[in-house]
Design a protein around this motif. Structure first.
Motif, PDB file in Angstrom:
ATOM      1  N   TRP A  40       0.835  -1.207   0.000  1.00 53.30           N
ATOM      2  CA  TRP A  40       0.000   0.000   0.000  1.00 53.30           C
ATOM      3  C   TRP A  40       0.870   1.257   0.000  1.00 53.30           C
ATOM      4  CZ3 TRP A  40      -1.449   3.624   4.062  1.00 53.30           C
ATOM      5  CH2 TRP A  40      -2.581   4.390   3.756  1.00 53.30           C
ATOM      6  N   CYS A  41       1.894   1.255   0.853  1.00 51.41           N
ATOM      7  CA  CYS A  41       2.787   2.419   0.922  1.00 51.41           C
ATOM      8  C   CYS A  41       3.542   2.607  -0.385  1.00 51.41           C
ATOM      9  CB  CYS A  41       3.773   2.252   2.078  1.00 51.41           C
ATOM     10  SG  CYS A  41       3.010   2.323   3.709  1.00 51.41           S
ATOM     11  N   PHE A  42       3.967   1.508  -0.982  1.00 49.33           N
ATOM     12  CA  PHE A  42       4.720   1.597  -2.227  1.00 49.33           C
ATOM     13  C   PHE A  42       3.838   2.102  -3.368  1.00 49.33           C
ATOM     14  CE2 PHE A  42       7.019  -0.140  -5.917  1.00 49.33           C
ATOM     15  CZ  PHE A  42       8.289   0.331  -5.634  1.00 49.33           C
ATOM     16  N   SER A  43       2.593   1.627  -3.421  1.00 48.80           N
ATOM     17  CA  SER A  43       1.695   2.079  -4.487  1.00 48.80           C
ATOM     18  C   SER A  43       1.360   3.559  -4.321  1.00 48.80           C
ATOM     19  CB  SER A  43       0.412   1.238  -4.506  1.00 48.80           C
ATOM     20  OG  SER A  43      -0.374   1.457  -3.351  1.00 48.80           O
ATOM     21  N   ARG A  44       1.182   4.006  -3.082  1.00 47.16           N
ATOM     22  CA  ARG A  44       0.916   5.428  -2.842  1.00 47.16           C
ATOM     23  C   ARG A  44       2.129   6.282  -3.205  1.00 47.16           C
ATOM     24  NH1 ARG A  44      -1.065   6.880   2.848  1.00 47.16           N
ATOM     25  NH2 ARG A  44      -1.644   8.806   1.795  1.00 47.16           N
ATOM     26  N   ALA A  45       3.313   5.758  -2.914  1.00 53.45           N
ATOM     27  CA  ALA A  45       4.531   6.500  -3.253  1.00 53.45           C
ATOM     28  C   ALA A  45       4.665   6.652  -4.766  1.00 53.45           C
ATOM     29  CB  ALA A  45       5.751   5.789  -2.670  1.00 53.45           C
ATOM     30  N   LEU A  46       4.400   5.578  -5.504  1.00 58.43           N
ATOM     31  CA  LEU A  46       4.460   5.655  -6.964  1.00 58.43           C
ATOM     32  C   LEU A  46       3.411   6.621  -7.508  1.00 58.43           C
ATOM     33  CD1 LEU A  46       5.085   1.927  -7.936  1.00 58.43           C
ATOM     34  CD2 LEU A  46       6.566   3.857  -8.501  1.00 58.43           C
ATOM     35  N   GLU A  47       2.218   6.569  -6.941  1.00 54.87           N
ATOM     36  CA  GLU A  47       1.166   7.477  -7.390  1.00 54.87           C
ATOM     37  C   GLU A  47       1.550   8.929  -7.114  1.00 54.87           C
ATOM     38  OE1 GLU A  47      -3.418   6.835  -7.353  1.00 54.87           O
ATOM     39  OE2 GLU A  47      -2.878   7.766  -5.442  1.00 54.87           O
ATOM     40  N   GLY A  48       2.191   9.159  -5.972  1.00 53.22           N
ATOM     41  CA  GLY A  48       2.631  10.508  -5.642  1.00 53.22           C
ATOM     42  C   GLY A  48       3.675  11.048  -6.601  1.00 53.22           C
ATOM     43  N   LEU A  49       4.371  10.139  -7.292  1.00 51.99           N
ATOM     44  CA  LEU A  49       5.373  10.547  -8.277  1.00 51.99           C
ATOM     45  C   LEU A  49       4.795  10.585  -9.693  1.00 51.99           C
ATOM     46  CD1 LEU A  49       8.448   8.539  -6.954  1.00 51.99           C
ATOM     47  CD2 LEU A  49       8.007  10.989  -6.719  1.00 51.99           C
ATOM     48  N   VAL A 125      11.960   5.713  -1.775  1.00 54.54           N
ATOM     49  CA  VAL A 125      12.333   5.261  -0.436  1.00 54.54           C
ATOM     50  C   VAL A 125      11.856   6.252   0.620  1.00 54.54           C
ATOM     51  CG1 VAL A 125      14.284   4.884   1.121  1.00 54.54           C
ATOM     52  CG2 VAL A 125      14.273   3.830  -1.140  1.00 54.54           C
ATOM     53  N   ASN A 126      12.070   7.529   0.383  1.00 51.79           N
ATOM     54  CA  ASN A 126      11.638   8.541   1.352  1.00 51.79           C
ATOM     55  C   ASN A 126      10.126   8.505   1.553  1.00 51.79           C
ATOM     56  OD1 ASN A 126      14.263   9.442   1.700  1.00 51.79           O
ATOM     57  ND2 ASN A 126      14.092  11.052   0.156  1.00 51.79           N
ATOM     58  N   ALA A 127       9.381   8.375   0.450  1.00 53.89           N
ATOM     59  CA  ALA A 127       7.919   8.351   0.546  1.00 53.89           C
ATOM     60  C   ALA A 127       7.421   7.069   1.206  1.00 53.89           C
ATOM     61  CB  ALA A 127       7.310   8.506  -0.846  1.00 53.89           C
ATOM     62  N   VAL A 128       8.035   5.934   0.869  1.00 55.90           N
ATOM     63  CA  VAL A 128       7.614   4.654   1.449  1.00 55.90           C
ATOM     64  C   VAL A 128       7.879   4.631   2.948  1.00 55.90           C
ATOM     65  CG1 VAL A 128       8.158   2.194   1.548  1.00 55.90           C
ATOM     66  CG2 VAL A 128       7.791   3.293  -0.659  1.00 55.90           C
ATOM     67  N   ARG A 129       9.048   5.063   3.366  1.00 50.69           N
ATOM     68  CA  ARG A 129       9.377   5.053   4.797  1.00 50.69           C
ATOM     69  C   ARG A 129       8.438   5.953   5.587  1.00 50.69           C
ATOM     70  NH1 ARG A 129      15.983   5.139   4.451  1.00 50.69           N
ATOM     71  NH2 ARG A 129      16.299   2.876   4.677  1.00 50.69           N
ATOM     72  N   LYS A 130       8.150   7.132   5.055  1.00 47.69           N
ATOM     73  CA  LYS A 130       7.247   8.047   5.759  1.00 47.69           C
ATOM     74  C   LYS A 130       5.840   7.463   5.829  1.00 47.69           C
ATOM     75  CE  LYS A 130       5.660  12.843   5.946  1.00 47.69           C
ATOM     76  NZ  LYS A 130       4.293  12.452   6.335  1.00 47.69           N
ATOM     77  N   GLY A 131       5.343   6.951   4.703  1.00 52.76           N
ATOM     78  CA  GLY A 131       4.006   6.375   4.692  1.00 52.76           C
ATOM     79  C   GLY A 131       3.893   5.165   5.597  1.00 52.76           C
ATOM     80  N   TYR A 132       4.929   4.342   5.616  1.00 46.91           N
ATOM     81  CA  TYR A 132       4.947   3.137   6.446  1.00 46.91           C
ATOM     82  C   TYR A 132       4.906   3.502   7.926  1.00 46.91           C
ATOM     83  CZ  TYR A 132       6.771  -1.313   8.297  1.00 46.91           C
ATOM     84  OH  TYR A 132       6.956  -2.477   8.995  1.00 46.91           O
ATOM     85  N   THR A 133       5.749   4.436   8.326  1.00 54.33           N
ATOM     86  CA  THR A 133       5.794   4.839   9.734  1.00 54.33           C
ATOM     87  C   THR A 133       4.505   5.525  10.156  1.00 54.33           C
ATOM     88  OG1 THR A 133       8.195   5.115   9.613  1.00 54.33           O
ATOM     89  CG2 THR A 133       7.063   6.183  11.443  1.00 54.33           C
ATOM     90  N   ASP A 134       4.023   6.457   9.324  1.00 59.56           N
ATOM     91  CA  ASP A 134       2.790   7.174   9.663  1.00 59.56           C
ATOM     92  C   ASP A 134       1.611   6.212   9.771  1.00 59.56           C
ATOM     93  OD1 ASP A 134       4.251   9.482   9.611  1.00 59.56           O
ATOM     94  OD2 ASP A 134       3.456  10.212   7.701  1.00 59.56           O
TER      95      ASP A 134
END
Length: 201
Positions: A40-49, A125-134
């Protein structure tokens, strides 16, 4: 050559991204949902880009119904390691893909020019880590599968299911269970798939 789901080999042509990122251990209630959380975090990160990907349960990512990325989450020495492959410049030869249930491969450049591999990976990586932690700190694990459902590929559609225990069979994707399994409607019954693969009919 890399290793994917169920220890299958996958082809890794040059020019793409193959990398891993270490993620922190989440709090209570997340153990069975970790692959889903990472996806989920990875897909959101890709969408954000700028890449409107869908999550192909359990660990692939589709752009316009073509597989452009895959992931594998493993625990090594008490650490969670997320391995990722991204098709940037090339795709595997169709003959190297599993017959019958493989999704056609594509590249992220279908939407136009890409940043360099290192720049793209750093942003991801930055987006995934932030989304994962949040997410693991704020979201209730019992409610999390319902959030992921909106990102599922082929939601509500009939697919071909291969679960490794019997021959392939058709079913309809209905969502996700509270443990992260894929909810399927099959012959008027609701079933839960925890290991296997799906492809569109």
């Amino acid at each position: 050559m890399g290793r994917g789901q169920l220890r299958r080999q996958w082809v890794s042509p040059p020019g793409n991204v193959y990398a891993s990122v270490v993620l922190p251990q989440p709090g209570p209630g997340w153990s069975e949902l970790l692959p889903l959380l990472a996806g989920w975090c990875f897909s959101r990160a890709l969408e954000g880009l700028g890449f409107p990907v869908r999550l192909k349960w359990p660990n692939d990512f589709l752009l316009y119904d073509r597989k452009v990325a895959g992931m594998l989450l493993e625990e090594r020495g008490g650490r969670l390691v997320l391995g990722v492959g991204l098709n940037l410049a090339s795709v595997p030869d169709p003959g190297s893909l599993r017959q019958g249930c493989a999704v056609p491969a594509g590249t992220l450049c279908a939407d136009g020019p890409l940043p360099g591999p290192l720049s793209l990976w750093t942003a991801l990586v930055n987006a995934v880590r932030k989304g994962y932690t949040d997410s693991s700190d704020v979201v209730d694990p019992s409610h999390f599968p319902s959030l992921v459902t909106e990102r599922l590929a082929w939601m509500g559609r009939r697919v071909l299911v291969v679960d490794g225990e019997e021959s392939a069979y058709p079913a309809r994707i209905m969502g996700l269970s509270d443990r992260g399994g894929l909810l399927l409607e099959r012959d008027g019954r609701t079933e839960v798939l925890f290991s296997g693969s799906v492809a569109p009919l």
